[in-house]
Enzyme design. Structure first.
Site, mmCIF file in Angstrom:
data_model
loop_
_atom_site.group_PDB
_atom_site.id
_atom_site.type_symbol
_atom_site.label_atom_id
_atom_site.label_comp_id
_atom_site.label_asym_id
_atom_site.label_seq_id
_atom_site.Cartn_x
_atom_site.Cartn_y
_atom_site.Cartn_z
ATOM 1 N N ALA A 15 0.802 -1.236 0.000
ATOM 2 C CA ALA A 15 0.000 0.000 0.000
ATOM 3 C C ALA A 15 0.834 1.284 0.000
ATOM 4 C CB ALA A 15 -0.949 -0.011 1.202
ATOM 5 N N SER A 140 -1.064 -10.898 -13.086
ATOM 6 C CA SER A 140 -0.368 -10.215 -14.184
ATOM 7 C C SER A 140 -0.690 -10.891 -15.511
ATOM 8 C CB SER A 140 1.139 -10.286 -13.946
ATOM 9 O OG SER A 140 1.823 -9.774 -15.067
ATOM 10 N N TYR A 154 8.891 -14.576 -12.342
ATOM 11 C CA TYR A 154 7.718 -13.699 -12.241
ATOM 12 C C TYR A 154 6.535 -14.337 -12.973
ATOM 13 C CZ TYR A 154 4.861 -9.458 -12.483
ATOM 14 O OH TYR A 154 3.833 -8.547 -12.360
ATOM 15 N N ALA A 156 6.134 -17.439 -13.756
ATOM 16 C CA ALA A 156 5.774 -18.700 -13.098
ATOM 17 C C ALA A 156 5.007 -18.438 -11.804
ATOM 18 C CB ALA A 156 7.041 -19.509 -12.822
ATOM 19 N N LYS A 158 3.311 -15.715 -10.877
ATOM 20 C CA LYS A 158 1.992 -15.110 -11.094
ATOM 21 C C LYS A 158 1.009 -16.168 -11.610
ATOM 22 C CE LYS A 158 2.446 -10.686 -9.921
ATOM 23 N NZ LYS A 158 1.762 -10.103 -8.769
HETATM 24 N N1 LIG Z 1 2.931 -1.892 -12.870
HETATM 25 C C1 LIG Z 1 2.625 -2.793 -13.763
HETATM 26 O O1 LIG Z 1 2.717 -2.551 -14.985
HETATM 27 C C2 LIG Z 1 2.122 -4.152 -13.330
HETATM 28 C C3 LIG Z 1 1.709 -5.045 -14.323
HETATM 29 C C4 LIG Z 1 1.236 -6.296 -13.948
HETATM 30 C C5 LIG Z 1 1.169 -6.646 -12.613
HETATM 31 N N2 LIG Z 1 1.590 -5.765 -11.661
HETATM 32 C C6 LIG Z 1 1.503 -6.206 -10.264
HETATM 33 O O2 LIG Z 1 0.840 -5.220 -9.501
HETATM 34 C C7 LIG Z 1 1.336 -5.218 -8.166
HETATM 35 C C8 LIG Z 1 1.764 -3.812 -7.775
HETATM 36 O O3 LIG Z 1 2.666 -3.344 -8.748
HETATM 37 P P1 LIG Z 1 3.188 -1.848 -8.763
HETATM 38 O O4 LIG Z 1 3.588 -1.566 -10.159
HETATM 39 O O5 LIG Z 1 2.266 -0.958 -8.037
HETATM 40 O O6 LIG Z 1 4.550 -2.074 -7.922
HETATM 41 P P2 LIG Z 1 5.420 -1.089 -7.029
HETATM 42 O O7 LIG Z 1 6.789 -1.663 -7.036
HETATM 43 O O8 LIG Z 1 5.249 0.339 -7.459
HETATM 44 O O9 LIG Z 1 4.770 -1.298 -5.587
HETATM 45 C C9 LIG Z 1 4.899 -2.525 -4.917
HETATM 46 C C10 LIG Z 1 4.801 -2.283 -3.426
HETATM 47 O O10 LIG Z 1 4.976 -3.539 -2.761
HETATM 48 C C11 LIG Z 1 5.862 -3.347 -1.673
HETATM 49 N N3 LIG Z 1 6.571 -4.587 -1.341
HETATM 50 C C12 LIG Z 1 7.543 -5.182 -2.075
HETATM 51 N N4 LIG Z 1 8.003 -6.264 -1.433
HETATM 52 C C13 LIG Z 1 7.318 -6.351 -0.258
HETATM 53 C C14 LIG Z 1 7.354 -7.251 0.828
HETATM 54 N N5 LIG Z 1 8.199 -8.293 0.863
HETATM 55 N N6 LIG Z 1 6.499 -7.051 1.865
HETATM 56 C C15 LIG Z 1 5.638 -5.994 1.859
HETATM 57 N N7 LIG Z 1 5.567 -5.112 0.848
HETATM 58 C C16 LIG Z 1 6.396 -5.283 -0.202
HETATM 59 C C17 LIG Z 1 6.819 -2.278 -2.148
HETATM 60 O O11 LIG Z 1 7.499 -1.640 -1.070
HETATM 61 C C18 LIG Z 1 5.882 -1.342 -2.903
HETATM 62 O O12 LIG Z 1 5.322 -0.359 -2.070
HETATM 63 C C19 LIG Z 1 2.473 -6.245 -8.137
HETATM 64 O O13 LIG Z 1 1.974 -7.473 -7.656
HETATM 65 C C20 LIG Z 1 2.872 -6.369 -9.591
HETATM 66 O O14 LIG Z 1 3.451 -7.602 -9.894
HETATM 67 C C21 LIG Z 1 2.063 -4.530 -11.986
#
Ligand SMILES: NC(=O)c1ccc[n+]([C@@H]2O[C@H](COP(=O)([O-])OP(=O)(O)OC[C@H]3O[C@@H](n4cnc5c(N)ncnc54)[C@H](O)[C@@H]3O)[C@@H](O)[C@H]2O)c1
Length: 273
Positions: A15, A140, A154, A156, A158
């Site tokens: 968050a 994803s 990643y 795998a 997801k």
């Molecule tokens: N941005 C994209 O294009 C995209 C596409 C497909 C899927 N996703 C998925 O959406 C989700 C969020 O992505 P985003 O782009 O907002 O990522 P982001 O990196 O901007 O945010 C991820 C957050 O998760 C926190 N985090 C990481 N490891 C952690 C841990 N071990 N414990 C607690 N918190 C942890 C980070 O500190 C960060 O605040 C992820 O699951 C990502 O795989 C994102």
């Protein structure tokens, strides 16, 4: 019934920024009592203070810690209505099967697949006893097809997460607990923006050519769908993977064989003739 979430107790992981932050803000705007969880305490505290939520700094890959976190929230708030697993990512994993190390594989799998499992396992008996609940995991497009940036663990993990959510959806739906995946396409979160900026203009053009909407997404566009899936209005949505990707991966536009299959593939070679 409705989209209103007044007084629902909602845990949102990841968050502190990006899609998790947008989700925490959206659920709070709809009236939920939001508990934001993240490993980054400063930004998490700032976000949660601005929406009147509770911040818990925590590493979601810690299985025992996850069980404690769920028990503590349950004790303090008396119920847990919503769990949204957003924390995830590619971390620093090398690209390709040969380059990725076993340590990197384990870290990425732990974050994207094992952590949601620990949290779902801990929250399931609580939601079952309530005979109501919503669990959404952010998956994803890579989990549905493949990672275009070649991050093997990643894709795998997801895919494993999508399978986990389908499986527990069957087990928990009879108790009024609905489990689903929301799978983003290319989203301009903090992480997404870095990823996009690293590409040269030709790579950006190629990628954009595969997105029917002709633009990248915003974190709020994922949060809007999550807010629906955790609401009472999604009562008959169970075990689904909902792509929110502007038509990405439909291959409906100018996708080339090398983009789909990689240079050197049979389909790519045929196109060169
Ligand atoms: N941005 C994209 O294009 C995209 C596409 C497909 C899927 N996703 C998925 O959406 C989700 C969020 O992505 P985003 O782009 O907002 O990522 P982001 O990196 O901007 O945010 C991820 C957050 O998760 C926190 N985090 C990481 N490891 C952690 C841990 N071990 N414990 C607690 N918190 C942890 C980070 O500190 C960060 O605040 C992820 O699951 C990502 O795989 C994102």
């Amino acid at each position: 019934m409705g989209l209103d979430l007044t007084d629902k107790v909602a845990i949102v992981t990841g968050a502190a920024q990006g899609i998790g932050e947008a989700t925490a803000r959206k659920l709070a705007e709809r009236g939920a009592r939001v508990i934001g969880v993240d490993i980054e305490s400063d930004s998490l505290n700032t976000v949660m203070a601005s929406i009147g939520g509770k911040a818990i700094t925590h590493d979601v890959t810690d299985a025992e810690g996850d069980a404690r976190l769920i028990a503590d929230v349950h004790r303090e708030f008396g119920r847990i209505d919503i769990l949204v697993n957003v924390a995830g990512g590619v971390l620093d994993a090398e690209r390709g099967i040969e380059a990725v190390t076993i340590a990197q594989w384990r870290r990425v799998v732990a974050l994207n697949m094992e952590a949601p499992f620990y949290l779902c396992k801990a929250v399931a008996p609580i939601m079952k006893a309530q005979r109501s609940g919503r669990i959404v995991s952010v998956g994803s497009g890579a989990g549905r097809s493949y990672s275009r940036t070649k991050v093997v663990p990643y894709a795998a993990s997801k895919a494993g997460l999508h399978g986990l959510m389908r499986q527990i959806a069957v087990e928990l739906a009879p108790f009024g607990v609905n489990c689903n995946v929301v799978a983003p396409g290319f989203i301009l979160s903090e992480r997404g923006r870095d990823d996009w900026e690293r590409r040269d203009p030709a790579q950006k053009e190629k990628e954009m050519a595969t997105i029917a909407s002709d633009r990248l997404g915003a974190p709020e566009e994922i949060a809007n769908v999550i807010a629906f899936v955790v609401s009472d209005e999604s009562s008959y949505v169970v075990g689904q993977t909902i792509m929110v990707a502007g038509g990405h991966w439909m291959f409906s536009r100018k996708t080339t064989a090398s983009q789909r299959c990689g240079e050197g593939s049979r389909e790519w070679r045929m196109k060169q003739r």
